[in-house]
Design a protein around this motif. Structure first.
Motif, PDB file in Angstrom:
ATOM      1  N   ALA A 164      38.782  47.289  50.547  1.00 20.78           N
ATOM      2  CA  ALA A 164      38.036  46.236  49.856  1.00 20.78           C
ATOM      3  C   ALA A 164      37.756  46.640  48.414  1.00 20.78           C
ATOM      4  N   PHE A 165      37.413  47.910  48.211  1.00 22.16           N
ATOM      5  CA  PHE A 165      37.130  48.395  46.855  1.00 22.16           C
ATOM      6  C   PHE A 165      38.378  48.342  45.974  1.00 22.16           C
ATOM      7  N   LEU A 166      39.501  48.787  46.503  1.00 25.07           N
ATOM      8  CA  LEU A 166      40.743  48.750  45.733  1.00 25.07           C
ATOM      9  C   LEU A 166      41.171  47.321  45.451  1.00 25.07           C
ATOM     10  N   GLY A 167      40.940  46.435  46.414  1.00 25.77           N
ATOM     11  CA  GLY A 167      41.238  45.031  46.182  1.00 25.77           C
ATOM     12  C   GLY A 167      40.373  44.449  45.075  1.00 25.77           C
ATOM     13  N   TYR A 168      39.115  44.863  45.041  1.00 29.19           N
ATOM     14  CA  TYR A 168      38.221  44.398  43.973  1.00 29.19           C
ATOM     15  C   TYR A 168      38.686  44.918  42.616  1.00 29.19           C
ATOM     16  N   GLN A 169      39.185  46.147  42.581  1.00 28.24           N
ATOM     17  CA  GLN A 169      39.716  46.692  41.334  1.00 28.24           C
ATOM     18  C   GLN A 169      40.928  45.890  40.872  1.00 28.24           C
ATOM     19  N   ARG A 170      41.767  45.498  41.795  1.00 28.36           N
ATOM     20  CA  ARG A 170      42.922  44.664  41.433  1.00 28.36           C
ATOM     21  C   ARG A 170      42.471  43.297  40.925  1.00 28.36           C
ATOM     22  N   TYR A 171      41.410  42.777  41.551  1.00 30.05           N
ATOM     23  CA  TYR A 171      40.896  41.479  41.113  1.00 30.05           C
ATOM     24  C   TYR A 171      40.344  41.566  39.692  1.00 30.05           C
ATOM     25  N   LYS A 172      39.617  42.647  39.390  1.00 28.32           N
ATOM     26  CA  LYS A 172      39.080  42.817  38.047  1.00 28.32           C
ATOM     27  C   LYS A 172      40.191  43.000  37.027  1.00 28.32           C
ATOM     28  N   LEU A 173      41.262  43.670  37.451  1.00 26.00           N
ATOM     29  CA  LEU A 173      42.390  43.861  36.541  1.00 26.00           C
ATOM     30  C   LEU A 173      42.958  42.522  36.120  1.00 26.00           C
ATOM     31  N   GLY A 174      43.038  41.607  37.095  1.00 24.25           N
ATOM     32  CA  GLY A 174      43.464  40.245  36.784  1.00 24.25           C
ATOM     33  C   GLY A 174      44.840  40.202  36.145  1.00 24.25           C
TER      34      GLY A 174
END
Length: 219
Positions: A164-174
């Protein structure tokens, strides 16, 4: 290399070595293995019976719901891991930023959900194992399997939470590239790319009825 949501431009070649070295892939595989261990431990050794009884019961305080929870969650987590591994392989081929965003959000939501469910499962199984009566299982059959299921349920909280944390990082990267468009437009259907009516008239005027263009000739 320009990227959008952690992956390069669509259409690139798939590199298995790079894929399996990614932290998210490693966590998915670890979570996949943990789900197999939990499912196998409870399904194979989570039931026993007393010498004077034929009917088997769950070793977690004779609570059938505890065994059902562990087996069910282990099987579903296994399928979920396999599905998201397949999505990770396909993800770089997604050309639409909107679709990539939906995939990343689904990843975050599912991973957070599973982290919470394994937290509930760990607490449930640990509590039922703690209050189990020794006289119900005097030979302590399945004790190692029960402890293994509890332990890997605990570890699964962090492996899914890490996803979930890595997915959130990918989301922030956008989206960090202009190479990706949210909606693909076929050039043949793009009004800006098609010649205007005036241009068509000029083109038609420059040809005779046979399709051969007029030539400026001096007589």
């Amino acid at each position: 290399m320009e990227q959008a949501y952690g992956a390069g431009k669509a259409g690139g070649t798939f590199d298995p070595l790079t894929f399996f070295q990614q932290p998210q892939t490693i966590l998915r595989i670890v979570s996949w293995i943990f789900s197999i261990v939990i499912f196998g431990c409870i399904a194979n050794e989570g039931y026993t019976n007393r010498a004077e009884e034929e009917q088997e019961f769950c070793i977690f305080n004779k609570n059938q719901n505890a065994c059902n929870y562990g087996v069910g969650m282990g099987a579903l987590a296994f399928l979920c891991c396999a599905a998201f591994l397949a999505l990770d392989v396909y993800f770089p081929q997604i050309s639409s930023i909107k679709d990539r965003k939906k995939a990343v959000l689904a990843d975050i939501g599912a991973s957070a959900f599973w982290s919470f469910m394994w937290f509930v499962g760990f607490c449930f199984l640990a509590n039922q194992w703690q209050v189990a009566k020794p006289e119900d299982n005097p030979l302590n059959e399945g004790g190692d399997a029960a402890r293994a299921a509890i332990t890997f349920s605990f570890f699964s909280i962090f492996t899914w939470g890490g996803q979930a944390f890595l997915g959130y990082q990918r989301y922030k990267l956008g989206s960090s590239s202009s190479l990706f468009s949210q909606d693909y437009t076929d050039p043949s259907q793009d009004p800006a790319a098609a010649p205007s009516t005036a241009d068509n008239a000029d083109i038609e005027a420059s040809y005779d009825g046979t399709g051969v263009g007029y030539q400026n000739q001096d007589y």
